[in-house]
Design a protein around this motif. Structure first.
Motif, PDB file in Angstrom:
ATOM      1  N   THR A   1       1.236  26.226  39.802  1.00  0.00           N
ATOM      2  CA  THR A   1       1.391  25.964  38.377  1.00  0.00           C
ATOM      3  C   THR A   1       1.567  27.283  37.626  1.00  0.00           C
ATOM      4  O   THR A   1       1.223  28.362  38.123  1.00  0.00           O
ATOM      5  N   LEU A   2       2.119  27.177  36.423  1.00  0.00           N
ATOM      6  CA  LEU A   2       2.346  28.364  35.600  1.00  0.00           C
ATOM      7  C   LEU A   2       1.034  28.826  34.968  1.00  0.00           C
ATOM      8  O   LEU A   2       0.178  28.013  34.594  1.00  0.00           O
ATOM      9  N   SER A   3       0.905  30.138  34.826  1.00  0.00           N
ATOM     10  CA  SER A   3      -0.212  30.658  34.038  1.00  0.00           C
ATOM     11  C   SER A   3       0.125  30.507  32.555  1.00  0.00           C
ATOM     12  O   SER A   3       1.265  30.201  32.187  1.00  0.00           O
ATOM     13  N   ASP A   4      -0.875  30.745  31.681  1.00  0.00           N
ATOM     14  CA  ASP A   4      -0.634  30.595  30.243  1.00  0.00           C
ATOM     15  C   ASP A   4       0.440  31.570  29.764  1.00  0.00           C
ATOM     16  O   ASP A   4       1.298  31.222  28.946  1.00  0.00           O
ATOM     17  N   ALA A   5       0.395  32.824  30.260  1.00  0.00           N
ATOM     18  CA  ALA A   5       1.391  33.810  29.847  1.00  0.00           C
ATOM     19  C   ALA A   5       2.788  33.417  30.325  1.00  0.00           C
ATOM     20  O   ALA A   5       3.780  33.552  29.597  1.00  0.00           O
ATOM     21  N   GLU A   6       2.891  32.896  31.563  1.00  0.00           N
ATOM     22  CA  GLU A   6       4.187  32.482  32.086  1.00  0.00           C
ATOM     23  C   GLU A   6       4.761  31.314  31.299  1.00  0.00           C
ATOM     24  O   GLU A   6       5.967  31.237  31.047  1.00  0.00           O
ATOM     25  N   GLU A   7       3.895  30.406  30.902  1.00  0.00           N
ATOM     26  CA  GLU A   7       4.377  29.262  30.138  1.00  0.00           C
ATOM     27  C   GLU A   7       4.884  29.696  28.770  1.00  0.00           C
ATOM     28  O   GLU A   7       5.914  29.207  28.285  1.00  0.00           O
ATOM     29  N   LEU A   8       4.146  30.670  28.084  1.00  0.00           N
ATOM     30  CA  LEU A   8       4.608  31.170  26.794  1.00  0.00           C
ATOM     31  C   LEU A   8       5.955  31.867  26.937  1.00  0.00           C
ATOM     32  O   LEU A   8       6.868  31.681  26.118  1.00  0.00           O
ATOM     33  N   LEU A   9       6.086  32.682  28.005  1.00  0.00           N
ATOM     34  CA  LEU A   9       7.347  33.372  28.228  1.00  0.00           C
ATOM     35  C   LEU A   9       8.488  32.380  28.469  1.00  0.00           C
ATOM     36  O   LEU A   9       9.599  32.557  27.975  1.00  0.00           O
ATOM     37  N   SER A  10       8.211  31.344  29.200  1.00  0.00           N
ATOM     38  CA  SER A  10       9.250  30.348  29.471  1.00  0.00           C
ATOM     39  C   SER A  10       9.686  29.647  28.195  1.00  0.00           C
ATOM     40  O   SER A  10      10.873  29.355  28.000  1.00  0.00           O
ATOM     41  N   ARG A  11       8.734  29.417  27.273  1.00  0.00           N
ATOM     42  CA  ARG A  11       9.105  28.785  26.003  1.00  0.00           C
ATOM     43  C   ARG A  11       9.989  29.711  25.169  1.00  0.00           C
ATOM     44  O   ARG A  11      10.953  29.270  24.533  1.00  0.00           O
ATOM     45  N   VAL A  12       9.631  31.018  25.155  1.00  0.00           N
ATOM     46  CA  VAL A  12      10.451  31.974  24.416  1.00  0.00           C
ATOM     47  C   VAL A  12      11.862  32.026  24.989  1.00  0.00           C
ATOM     48  O   VAL A  12      12.860  32.060  24.258  1.00  0.00           O
ATOM     49  N   ILE A  13      11.951  32.067  26.291  1.00  0.00           N
ATOM     50  CA  ILE A  13      13.271  32.114  26.939  1.00  0.00           C
ATOM     51  C   ILE A  13      14.071  30.861  26.612  1.00  0.00           C
ATOM     52  O   ILE A  13      15.270  30.915  26.314  1.00  0.00           O
ATOM     53  N   LEU A  14      13.416  29.716  26.610  1.00  0.00           N
ATOM     54  CA  LEU A  14      14.112  28.472  26.291  1.00  0.00           C
ATOM     55  C   LEU A  14      14.607  28.488  24.853  1.00  0.00           C
ATOM     56  O   LEU A  14      15.733  28.066  24.558  1.00  0.00           O
ATOM     57  N   ALA A  15      13.739  28.986  23.909  1.00  0.00           N
ATOM     58  CA  ALA A  15      14.159  29.031  22.515  1.00  0.00           C
ATOM     59  C   ALA A  15      15.335  29.991  22.334  1.00  0.00           C
ATOM     60  O   ALA A  15      16.310  29.684  21.634  1.00  0.00           O
ATOM     61  N   GLY A  16      15.275  31.190  22.959  1.00  0.00           N
ATOM     62  CA  GLY A  16      16.384  32.128  22.870  1.00  0.00           C
ATOM     63  C   GLY A  16      17.664  31.561  23.447  1.00  0.00           C
ATOM     64  O   GLY A  16      18.752  31.738  22.895  1.00  0.00           O
ATOM     65  N   GLY A  17      17.515  30.880  24.552  1.00  0.00           N
ATOM     66  CA  GLY A  17      18.701  30.260  25.153  1.00  0.00           C
ATOM     67  C   GLY A  17      19.305  29.208  24.246  1.00  0.00           C
ATOM     68  O   GLY A  17      20.525  29.068  24.150  1.00  0.00           O
ATOM     69  N   ALA A  18      18.443  28.449  23.555  1.00  0.00           N
ATOM     70  CA  ALA A  18      18.955  27.426  22.644  1.00  0.00           C
ATOM     71  C   ALA A  18      19.722  28.057  21.495  1.00  0.00           C
ATOM     72  O   ALA A  18      20.795  27.588  21.093  1.00  0.00           O
ATOM     73  N   VAL A  19      19.177  29.176  20.915  1.00  0.00           N
ATOM     74  CA  VAL A  19      19.858  29.855  19.803  1.00  0.00           C
ATOM     75  C   VAL A  19      21.201  30.412  20.273  1.00  0.00           C
ATOM     76  O   VAL A  19      22.229  30.275  19.590  1.00  0.00           O
ATOM     77  N   LEU A  20      21.213  31.076  21.423  1.00  0.00           N
ATOM     78  CA  LEU A  20      22.458  31.637  21.943  1.00  0.00           C
ATOM     79  C   LEU A  20      23.495  30.548  22.193  1.00  0.00           C
ATOM     80  O   LEU A  20      24.676  30.701  21.879  1.00  0.00           O
ATOM     81  N   SER A  21      23.037  29.443  22.751  1.00  0.00           N
ATOM     82  CA  SER A  21      23.963  28.338  23.012  1.00  0.00           C
ATOM     83  C   SER A  21      24.534  27.802  21.716  1.00  0.00           C
ATOM     84  O   SER A  21      25.727  27.470  21.625  1.00  0.00           O
ATOM     85  N   THR A  22      23.693  27.718  20.674  1.00  0.00           N
ATOM     86  CA  THR A  22      24.167  27.217  19.382  1.00  0.00           C
ATOM     87  C   THR A  22      25.240  28.134  18.811  1.00  0.00           C
ATOM     88  O   THR A  22      26.276  27.679  18.298  1.00  0.00           O
ATOM     89  N   CYS A  23      25.004  29.452  18.905  1.00  0.00           N
ATOM     90  CA  CYS A  23      25.996  30.402  18.402  1.00  0.00           C
ATOM     91  C   CYS A  23      27.320  30.285  19.155  1.00  0.00           C
ATOM     92  O   CYS A  23      28.402  30.299  18.552  1.00  0.00           O
ATOM     93  N   LEU A  24      27.229  30.199  20.450  1.00  0.00           N
ATOM     94  CA  LEU A  24      28.454  30.062  21.237  1.00  0.00           C
ATOM     95  C   LEU A  24      29.203  28.795  20.883  1.00  0.00           C
ATOM     96  O   LEU A  24      30.437  28.770  20.798  1.00  0.00           O
ATOM     97  N   ILE A  25      28.465  27.728  20.646  1.00  0.00           N
ATOM     98  CA  ILE A  25      29.107  26.459  20.290  1.00  0.00           C
ATOM     99  C   ILE A  25      29.806  26.584  18.943  1.00  0.00           C
ATOM    100  O   ILE A  25      30.933  26.114  18.745  1.00  0.00           O
ATOM    101  N   LEU A  26      29.139  27.262  17.961  1.00  0.00           N
ATOM    102  CA  LEU A  26      29.751  27.426  16.645  1.00  0.00           C
ATOM    103  C   LEU A  26      31.023  28.258  16.724  1.00  0.00           C
ATOM    104  O   LEU A  26      32.025  27.973  16.064  1.00  0.00           O
ATOM    105  N   ILE A  27      30.983  29.337  17.515  1.00  0.00           N
ATOM    106  CA  ILE A  27      32.181  30.167  17.668  1.00  0.00           C
ATOM    107  C   ILE A  27      33.325  29.362  18.264  1.00  0.00           C
ATOM    108  O   ILE A  27      34.478  29.461  17.828  1.00  0.00           O
TER     109      ILE A  27
END
Length: 759
Positions: A575-601
């Motif tokens: 299972t993920l540790s608390d720090a790993e889970e927080l990092l995974s959420r940040v990565i997911l949020a960043g990926g979502a923002v980047l994907s949104t920008c690419l879609i808009l372009i």
């Protein structure tokens, strides 16, 4: 030459006599009962030696006894049951002497005498038996009364069978009288006299079938010539039973009431008449096939409802039909005609064997199915496709044997007013193996089941109001625990939970009907095991209350009513540790923002989006000062150049104002006309008039007329802010075309009403 040959012969004879004298002078062997003795009897074997030596006796090559100096030695043999070879020899001399002793039986009384005469004028052959095999040479003899011949001899074979063939020397002889004798060294037996009427033992020769002509239901046999009055025909279909027919016809034989498109085998035999003579041997088999006919029986058709297509009012069904029997098909089925009648519209299609099902999507329709062979098609079977009403599940079935079960249900539990029931079943996962039966009572026996196989099915009550269906839970005869476990796969995991799914077990490895799965979870640190039960057919589970950063091992097993099967492969995970889970959420949020920008372009590349932004940009541009639009504009086309004439005019001046030319430089990618407002400073002179112009505002374009490079560079710097669009330098501005007349505010006014226009 004659004297030389005589001399050579004498020399050879001397050698032969010398060799014979040497072999015969050693000893002689005798049996008290002779060479053939009664099976199991006792007797004495004696050896007489003709010289003094150390004497030895052998039985079947093994030393039997050794004797001291004596001219004659003997042994007593008891209960001899097999043929044995007894030999004697001197130890000093390799040449032995010996005797073969064969045990056997005396013959029994001859019996089962049969005599046959080949045609009316042929020889007579008689056969008889002596009971059992005598195991020794036995002679058979037949004597014909009135025949001067002493007897006709033969040798009995190993099965105790004797035979004899002899001619009938007198054409006036009507009766045959014979006596039999069988003898060997152990005894002799006689039987007779036996009397035969010659006409009754006449056996015709083997007949022949020349050729066979067939229609769909009869065959005509052509045979060779004969003078017999009675013929018997036997015939059968492949893998069928023989049928017999007797007739007085001699050459043309008709066999009727045959089945179409069937390969038949024919044989014939003959006899003088019903009361006289013997039947001949059967002729060689002749094969012929009847012709085809159009099938005349309807197909047995059934259907099941399938999932409906998305966003459609149609309902989907799967139509099944049974294969016609050989007798009903009356030929090779080439295809099946499927017709769908929907709202007075008929559509047809074909299905080719061996397939016997078809999926149909329609609304309020009926279907007809017919089988087609080379001669025609069967009567169409019509069936109305209606969705059944589900009425629950039936009670468990009753086991009859390893291949059949019994079902029963309450009539009111399915439907009250019904005409018949249809019971269908098929192996789980193999709907094309469906079978069904039609019954009128509330009981049915399902047969043809395979052990350790799981089936599913239903009972459908047919009535005028529509079909009503009750599902049959897992059907099986006998079963065992599964032979294979599922393979787990991790779906997702967090710090305190995870989701797992697992594969289906192959049908041949299930060994019955699956009831549930068990998920085992072992904590590698604590080494304790938890389990979670999941009902079949669900194949996934979420496990909670896990420890963050902890490692586990997971596996899954399957169950039938007979027990639990082996586990599948292990699935280790942490299972993920608390720090790993927080990092995974940040990565997911960043990926979502980047994907949104690419879609808009990407969206901005579409023309309609491009126009929408252009309209927006126009509304943000400053409106020119009308005070600067004090000159009229005209234009002329001269070799690709557009000239804009700005008239300088002052009220105090009486002369016509001078024209100032403004040139448009064409741009090959697109053309945008630049409009400039000019202010004038002039000083008059008799010789020269100098006029200075300054730009009040500048429109953007790829070429600038009448302006400085510094201003152009500033404009480009501003436009660089929009480089994410396909074209730089103000891609939103459409070409401005000025028409003749004065330069007024209406001409340069920008209409922003299109900003919200979607077209």
């Amino acid at each position: 030459m004659s004297s030389e040959c005589t001399c050579s012969l004498l020399v050879m004879l001397c050698f032969i006599l010398a060799a014979g004298a040497h072999g015969g002078t050693v000893c002689t062997v005798r049996s008290s009962r002779g060479k053939e003795v009664l099976l199991g009897s006792n007797f004495t074997i004696s050896c007489v030696f003709k010289k003094e030596c150390t004497k030895q006796m052998f039985r079947n090559g093994q030393i039997y006894k050794q004797f001291p100096n004596s001219n004659e030695v003997s042994v007593y043999v008891e209960n001899l049951t097999t043929m044995s070879i007894f030999t004697c020899k001197c130890m000093e001399d390799p040449e032995p002497c010996g005797i073969d002793i064969t045990p056997g039986y005396p013959p029994d009384i001859p019996q089962n005498l049969t005599c046959i005469r080949k045609t009316k004028f042929g020889n007579v052959s008689c056969t008889w038996t002596t009971g059992r095999d005598t195991k020794i040479m036995t002679t058979c003899q037949l004597r014909v009364h009135g025949d001067p011949h002493l007897g006709y001899k033969s040798v009995m074979n190993s099965t105790g069978f004797c035979w004899s063939t002899f001619p009938i020397k007198s054409s006036k002889m009507s009766q045959l009288i014979v006596s039999l004798n069988v003898s060997n060294s152990l005894g002799s037996k006689t039987s007779g006299p036996h009397t035969f009427t010659l006409s009754n033992i006449v056996k015709p020769s083997v007949p022949k079938i020349i050729h066979v002509n067939c229609s769909s239901q009869w065959c005509h046999l052509h045979t060779d010539n004969h003078s017999m009055d009675l013929v018997e025909v036997q015939y059968r279909a492949e893998n069928g039973n023989w049928k017999n027919l007797q007739t007085n016809a001699r050459r043309n034989l008709n066999i009727s009431k045959l089945q179409p498109d069937i390969m038949y085998k024919f044989q014939i035999r003959r006899k003088i008449n019903h009361t006289v003579g013997l039947w001949s041997d059967w002729s060689k088999v002749k094969e012929a096939k009847t012709k085809e006919e159009a099938p005349d029986k309807e197909l047995d058709v059934w259907y099941l409802q399938e999932p409906n297509p998305l966003q459609s009012e149609n309902k989907c069904f799967r139509i099944f039909w049974k294969e016609l029997s050989i007798s009903d098909a009356k030929g090779k089925i080439q295809k099946y005609n499927i017709s769908v009648l929907e709202q007075n519209r008929k559509t047809s299609s074909n299905v080719f064997p061996p397939s016997r099902n078809k999926s149909i999507c329609c609304f309020d329709c009926s279907v007809s199915v017919s089988a087609v062979n080379s001669k025609g098609q069967s009567p169409a079977k019509f069936i109305e496709l209606r969705s059944p009403v589900h009425s629950g599940f039936l009670q468990p079935h009753k086991l009859l044997n390893n291949h059949s079960v019994a079902l029963s249900w309450q009539q009111a539990a399915i439907a009250g007013n019904r005409s018949e029931y249809v019971v269908h079943w098929y192996p789980v996962g193999d709907i094309e193996g469906i079978q069904w039966i039609r019954v009128l009572d509330s009981t049915a026996n399902i047969t043809g089941l395979q052990p350790r196989e799981c089936y599913q099915g239903a009972v459908t009550a047919l009535s005028s109001s529509g079909p009503t269906m009750a599902t049959i839970r897992g059907i099986f005869t006998w079963q065992s625990a599964p032979e294979q476990g599922p393979v787990p796969q991790l779906v997702w995991k967090k710090s305190e939970s995870m989701q797992v799914k697992w594969s289906e077990i192959p049908h041949e490895k299930r060994r019955g009907c699956l009831r549930k799965y068990t998920v085992y979870l072992m904590d590698k640190l604590k080494e304790d095991i938890k389990n979670y039960n999941v009902d079949y057919p669900k194949r996934e589970n979420i496990i909670r209350d896990l420890s963050p950063g902890q490692c586990y091992n997971l596996w899954v097993t399957a169950w039938t009513d007979a027990g639990e099967g082996p586990k599948g492969s292990d699935l280790p995970f942490c299972t993920l540790s608390d720090a790993e889970e927080l990092l995974s959420r940040v990565i997911l949020a960043g990926g979502a923002v980047l994907s949104t920008c690419l879609i808009l372009i990407c969206i901005c590349q579409f023309p309609f989006v491009h126009r929408r932004f252009s309209n927006c940009y126009k509304c943000l541009q400053p409106i020119p000062d009308p005070a600067n639009s004090n000159c009229a504009k005209t234009y002329t086309d001269d070799q690709g150049e557009t000239k804009l004439y700005l008239h300088q005019y002052e009220p105090s001046m009486s002369e016509e104002p001078e024209n100032i030319e403004v040139e448009e430089v064409p741009n090959h990618s697109f053309t945008c006309i630049y409009i400039k407002s000019f202010s004038q400073e002039s000083s008059s002179s008799d010789a020269t008039q100098t006029t200075d112009y300054t730009d009040d505002y500048i429109s953007t374009d790829n070429a600038i007329s009448g302006g400085e490079e510094e201003e152009y560079e500033e404009e480009e710097a501003c436009l660089d802010e929009f480089e994410f669009f396909p074209s730089t330098h103000s891609p939103f501005l459409e070409p401005l075309v000025l028409t003749g007349g004065k330069l007024t505010l209406d001409v340069v006014k920008i209409d922003c009403s299109e900003f919200l226009d979607c077209t």
